[in-house]
Every structure is written in structure tokens, then in C-alpha cells.
Design an enzyme around this catalytic site. Structure first.
Site, mmCIF file in Angstrom:
data_model
loop_
_atom_site.group_PDB
_atom_site.id
_atom_site.type_symbol
_atom_site.label_atom_id
_atom_site.label_comp_id
_atom_site.label_asym_id
_atom_site.label_seq_id
_atom_site.Cartn_x
_atom_site.Cartn_y
_atom_site.Cartn_z
ATOM 1 N N LEU A 58 -2.768 2.001 -8.844
ATOM 2 C CA LEU A 58 -2.333 2.281 -10.220
ATOM 3 C C LEU A 58 -2.906 3.620 -10.687
ATOM 4 O O LEU A 58 -3.614 3.709 -11.672
ATOM 5 C CB LEU A 58 -2.766 1.157 -11.165
ATOM 6 C CG LEU A 58 -1.952 1.056 -12.461
ATOM 7 C CD1 LEU A 58 -0.548 0.576 -12.178
ATOM 8 C CD2 LEU A 58 -2.627 0.126 -13.466
ATOM 9 N N GLY A 59 -2.560 4.676 -9.935
ATOM 10 C CA GLY A 59 -2.885 6.032 -10.349
ATOM 11 C C GLY A 59 -1.778 6.575 -11.234
ATOM 12 O O GLY A 59 -1.067 5.818 -11.908
ATOM 13 N N SER A 60 -1.596 7.884 -11.226
ATOM 14 C CA SER A 60 -0.582 8.512 -12.075
ATOM 15 C C SER A 60 0.821 7.984 -11.776
ATOM 16 O O SER A 60 1.572 7.628 -12.680
ATOM 17 C CB SER A 60 -0.619 10.032 -11.894
ATOM 18 O OG SER A 60 -1.865 10.562 -12.265
ATOM 19 N N ILE A 61 1.165 7.935 -10.497
ATOM 20 C CA ILE A 61 2.500 7.466 -10.124
ATOM 21 C C ILE A 61 2.628 5.967 -10.337
ATOM 22 O O ILE A 61 3.645 5.471 -10.828
ATOM 23 C CB ILE A 61 2.815 7.856 -8.667
ATOM 24 C CG1 ILE A 61 2.914 9.377 -8.550
ATOM 25 C CG2 ILE A 61 4.107 7.196 -8.192
ATOM 26 C CD1 ILE A 61 3.146 9.880 -7.147
ATOM 27 N N SER A 80 -6.139 -1.965 -7.481
ATOM 28 C CA SER A 80 -6.667 -0.608 -7.495
ATOM 29 C C SER A 80 -8.122 -0.649 -7.090
ATOM 30 O O SER A 80 -8.732 -1.719 -7.016
ATOM 31 C CB SER A 80 -6.508 0.005 -8.888
ATOM 32 O OG SER A 80 -6.769 1.397 -8.852
ATOM 33 N N ARG A 81 -8.702 0.530 -6.826
ATOM 34 C CA ARG A 81 -10.103 0.564 -6.426
ATOM 35 C C ARG A 81 -11.029 0.168 -7.570
ATOM 36 O O ARG A 81 -12.150 -0.260 -7.335
ATOM 37 C CB ARG A 81 -10.460 1.963 -5.907
ATOM 38 C CG ARG A 81 -10.001 2.193 -4.475
ATOM 39 C CD ARG A 81 -10.322 3.573 -3.996
ATOM 40 N NE ARG A 81 -9.383 4.562 -4.514
ATOM 41 C CZ ARG A 81 -9.380 5.848 -4.152
ATOM 42 N NH1 ARG A 81 -10.274 6.288 -3.302
ATOM 43 N NH2 ARG A 81 -8.497 6.684 -4.645
ATOM 44 N N ARG A 136 2.901 6.399 1.488
ATOM 45 C CA ARG A 136 2.868 6.983 2.831
ATOM 46 C C ARG A 136 3.180 5.887 3.831
ATOM 47 O O ARG A 136 2.770 4.737 3.671
ATOM 48 C CB ARG A 136 1.493 7.594 3.131
ATOM 49 C CG ARG A 136 1.163 8.817 2.275
ATOM 50 C CD ARG A 136 2.047 10.008 2.636
ATOM 51 N NE ARG A 136 1.732 11.179 1.846
ATOM 52 C CZ ARG A 136 2.358 11.527 0.721
ATOM 53 N NH1 ARG A 136 3.320 10.738 0.230
ATOM 54 N NH2 ARG A 136 2.018 12.629 0.083
ATOM 55 N N GLU A 165 7.186 9.645 10.913
ATOM 56 C CA GLU A 165 8.286 10.495 10.455
ATOM 57 C C GLU A 165 8.425 11.724 11.358
ATOM 58 O O GLU A 165 7.416 12.266 11.810
ATOM 59 C CB GLU A 165 8.030 10.919 9.009
ATOM 60 C CG GLU A 165 8.057 9.745 8.056
ATOM 61 C CD GLU A 165 7.667 10.110 6.626
ATOM 62 O OE1 GLU A 165 7.274 11.280 6.406
ATOM 63 O OE2 GLU A 165 7.742 9.241 5.756
ATOM 64 N N HIS A 183 12.772 10.274 1.362
ATOM 65 C CA HIS A 183 11.700 10.790 0.500
ATOM 66 C C HIS A 183 12.101 12.095 -0.184
ATOM 67 O O HIS A 183 11.283 12.988 -0.387
ATOM 68 C CB HIS A 183 10.421 11.008 1.312
ATOM 69 C CG HIS A 183 9.176 11.012 0.459
ATOM 70 N ND1 HIS A 183 8.866 10.003 -0.424
ATOM 71 C CD2 HIS A 183 8.158 11.917 0.347
ATOM 72 C CE1 HIS A 183 7.729 10.282 -1.034
ATOM 73 N NE2 HIS A 183 7.281 11.426 -0.596
#
Length: 219
Positions: A58-61, A80-81, A136, A165, A183
């Protein structure tokens, strides 16, 4: 400077996960293949609204993902951490989060601790749910994901990234409950204009010793 540069993508319209989620649930790509030519009966899709969605990271994105899903009436929880100042239920164990969700959205950074964080045990905990990965590819153990999809142990997947990829497992191509993306869904003229303005604003704020427009939020 690193915080400024790394954070620029958070200003772009991150709708990849919405496109993937709606496509998997509503079977848009599968329906497209079905009508060329028509064979048998086409299975019903599912609605997005009211789904229990777990967000990994649950960071910015991740926060943007949560806000957009709220508009669909989804019930949000997250891993989240560290706990964030939000009203969503917090989990510190990914297996427990997966067991409580209909959809698991992967938004975390790739670090040593998150490599293959999503393995067969997590996927089995998710059960007949969906997994959406916009982070990722290596966050998921792709071989185990393919096995779970092929054996019907999870309901489906929307994958915007892959472990090796640009190579994509061929087994995924024939599955109607899987939607694949390159992506690049944010590659639009509007998005690049917004990104330019965000970078310019961050550079100006940096040299004027003002708060950055998009500081990195630890997930």
C-alpha cells in the site's frame, strides 16, 4: 533526487489493474475469442462491485488502486511492511490476506523479501479468487501460478508483468480465465504530458526546498 525520480510514475493514471480486473471478471477477451467463430454456450461473467480485494503493497500506487476500487464498492484490505493511517483492515501475513479475499492485487516493490512472495501456498489460500499483478513478475512464482490456473485451483489472473520478460509461458495463451498485458497501458499522450508536468514540478520543488509533489511512500 532519487525519491523525486522514483516517484514520478505515481502521477500517471494507473488504470492497468482496473482494465485487467474487469476483463477477467467480465470475460471481455474471452468473449472476443468466442465470437470468432461461435461454439457452444458462453459462460456468464462476474461483477466487480462488492468484491473483497486484498492489496499487497500500500504505497503510492497501492493507495491509488484502493481509491479506484472503492468507487466500485469493493471492500479493501491490505498487506504492507507497516500499518498505514487508513481505514482499511491491515494484515501482516500474506496467506491470511489471501484467504480473506476474492481478488489479490499485487502492487509491492520487488525486493529480496518479496521475490516469490506469492507462491502456491498463497494461491491455494486465495482459492477460487483472482490475482492481478501490476508490480513485477518475479513477485509471483510464475511456474506455480501456471499450475494453479491450469488445474483450476484459482479462478483466474490478470497479468501485466512476467517473471522472464519478454517471455510469457505458452500455457497461459489458451486459458480463457487469463488476461495478459504488455505493461504499456499507461502509454498515452495524456499520461506522458502528466508525467512531464510531474517531473518538472518535482525538479522545481527540489531546488526551491519545497515538498515534492509525489514523494515516495514506503509500502
Amino acid at each position: 533526487m532519487q525519491a523525486m525520480i522514483c516517484s514520478t510514475s505515481t502521477g500517471v493514471e494507473n488504470i492497468d489493474f482496473v482494465v485487467l480486473l474487469i476483463d477477467v471478471l467480465r470475460k471481455v477477451s474471452a468473449a472476443h475469442r468466442f465470437v470468432r467463430p461461435v461454439h457452444g454456450n458462453f459462460p456468464l461473467g462476474s461483477k466487480v462491485g462488492g468484491r473483497k480485494v486484498g492489496i499487497v503493497g500500500l504505497g503510492s500506487i497501492g493507495l491509488k488502486v484502493a481509491k479506484r476500487l472503492e468507487a466500485f464498492g469493493c471492500i479493501i484490505s491490505y498487506l504492507s511492511r507497516k500499518k498505514k493511517p487508513v481505514s482499511y483492515p491491515f494484515y501482516c501475513d500474506v496467506h491470511e490476506l489471501a484467504a480473506k479475499c476474492d481478488v489479490l492485487v499485487i502492487c509491492c516493490a520487488l525486493i529480496d523479501q518479496t521475490r516469490h512472495l506469492i507462491n502456491k501456498e498463497v494461491l491455494l489460500a486465495l482459492g477460487k479468487g483472482l490475482i492481478i499483478n501490476i508490480a513485477r513478475g518475479t513477485v509471483i512464482n510464475e511456474m506455480e501460478l501456471v499450475q494453479c490456473l491450469d488445474q483450476g485451483e484459482i479462478a483466474g489472473a490478470g497479468l501485466d508483468v512476467f517473471e522472464n520478460e519478454p517471455n510469457v509461458p505458452e500455457e497461459l495463451f489458451s486459458l480463457d480465465n487469463v488476461v495478459l498485458s504488455r505493461h504499456v497501458t499507461f502509454y498515452t499522450e495524456d499520461s506522458f504530458k502528466d508525467l512531464y508536468e510531474l517531473i518538472s514540478g518535482n525538479v522545481e520543488a527540489l531546488f526551491l526546498n519545497k515538498p515534492l509533489l509525489s514523494p515516495v511512500l514506503d509500502d
